[in-house]
Motif scaffolding. Structure first.
Motif: not given
Ligand code: SF4
Length: 384
Positions: A36-43, A45-48, A335-338, A361-370
């Motif tokens: 789920c995208g909700g999990h991707t977001h949480a992962i 956002r919280y740096g899991l 996402p980074r592979a793109c 996934a791309c938005a979540a990585h851009w916002t929190y994980g890049r």
């Protein structure tokens, strides 16, 4: 645990992470898909992922409703919105999803189409009531979570005798997408992605329950743990999956016991079954045409079906060839592979659907994980 802060408790998160690190076998890799995208977001956002050993890998799945919507259906909505009598009601995160040739609902709106952002199906019903001279079409998308409200909107329109309300139905189902991922279905790439367990979607499962996941555990030997969307929910689900894999078990377990039951919400299921039936086939971005994976209105509700009402035809549409949303949605790439990630494609200038919705996934990585990914890649190299 009653309040949201308790699901974000740092000390508890570290203690679960220590449990995962202790129990994960260093001589193997655990490849777990959060559907789920909700999990991707949480992962993100919280740096899991920062808390996990490098051999416990999370693979993002296709459970973001906006992301899996194929370009052809976006084009269909845009074409519908351009009909002079139509007011298209759509959720906000659909507005910037790219259609063919750089089009989008937002651009169509700027060019004069009557497109209105709504927060719920009831908003669309209210517009239809207030403006009987307009044909109000609700752009219905989403998994099993958002299907019951659409069914209720149809019932409400029927009860109120609204003749100017219809839906453009794009509701999809979770289990067929999980099946497609396990079977390696995709657009042009038949290599299955290696997945050893699923973090199952929380809200979807409040509706469908845990039973529909049993074939994945029983027949495919893939454990499934239904998890809530808070960071401790996800961390605990990862620990439960690691334990199942270590013990050679493949079961459906329910971490989200505060909301999910084995049978789900029977009333919602009955309402959906009364209004919708299964489509023979439906296109998913990244997964191609999947059999019996989406819903359409039953013939008795044909008057509310915008596709029939306005003779909307689905034309073939090709994604931007440089966009990797398809491979990302089936877990084959991150996402980074793109090549476009963070350069041409950002949330301000999305080239694909995965950069539009916050659940993508791309938005979540851009916002929190890049900034984190490089550190994690370095950690992997150190361990190797
Ligand atoms: S970064 Fe943009 S172009 Fe690349 S896969 Fe994601 S959405 Fe598509």
């Amino acid at each position: 645990m009653k309040y949201v802060d308790e699901y974000r408790d740092g000390a508890l998160a570290r203690s679960i992470a220590a449990g995962i690190a202790r129990e994960a076998n260093p001589n193997r890799t655990y490849r777990l898909m959060e559907f789920c995208g909700g999990h991707t977001h949480a992962i993100s956002r919280y740096g899991l992922e920062d808390l996990l050993p490098v051999n416990v890998r999370l693979i993002h799945g296709p459970g973001c409703p906006v992301c899996v919507l194929p370009m052809a259906r976006v084009d269909m909505a845009i074409a519908c919105s351009r009909l002079p009598e139509v007011t298209l009601a759509a959720y906000g995160d659909l507005m910037r999803v790219p259609g063919s040739g750089g089009s989008s609902l937002l651009k169509a709106k700027a060019e004069g189409a009557d497109i209105r952002m709504v927060y719920s199906t009831l908003d669309a019903i209210r517009i239809a009531e207030a403006e009987p001279g307009r044909e109000v079409v609700f752009f219905a998308i989403g998994f099993e979570t958002t299907t019951p409200p659409t069914a209720l909107a149809i019932r409400s329109a029927e009860k109120k005798g609204l003749k100017n309300f219809s839906i453009l139905c794009n509701h999809v189902m979770t289990p067929p997408a999980m099946r497609a991922i396990l079977d390696g279905a995709s657009e042009g790439d038949a290599t299955p992605v290696l997945i050893e367990g699923f973090i199952g979607p929380a809200h979807v499962s409040t509706v469908i329950g845990t039973h529909p996941y049993e074939p994945f555990a029983r027949d495919d030997r893939k454990p499934v743990v239904i998890a809530g969307f808070e960071p401790l929910d996800v961390a605990q689900a990862i620990l439960m999956l690691v334990r199942q894999i270590n013990e050679g078990r493949a079961e459906v377990e329910n971490q989200y016991i505060r909301a999910v039951t084995p049978s789900g919400n029977l009333k919602a299921q009955a309402e959906v079954a009364a209004v919708f039936e299964t489509r023979e086939s439906f296109e998913w971005r990244g997964l191609g045409f999947l059999p019996r994976s989406a819903l359409k209105l039953r013939p008795e509700f044909a008057a509310y079906d915008a596709e029939l009402r306005f003779g909307l035809a689905e034309a073939l549409a090709k994604d931007n060839p440089a966009c990797e949303c398809g491979t990302i949605l089936r877990g084959a790439k991150a996402p980074r592979a793109c090549k476009l990630f963070g350069t041409v494609c950002t949330p301000d200038t999305p080239m694909g659907s995965c950069m539009v919705s916050p659940e993508g996934a791309c938005a979540a990585h851009w916002t929190y994980g890049r900034f984190r990914e490089r550190a994690r890649a370095d950690r992997r190299k150190e361990v190797a």
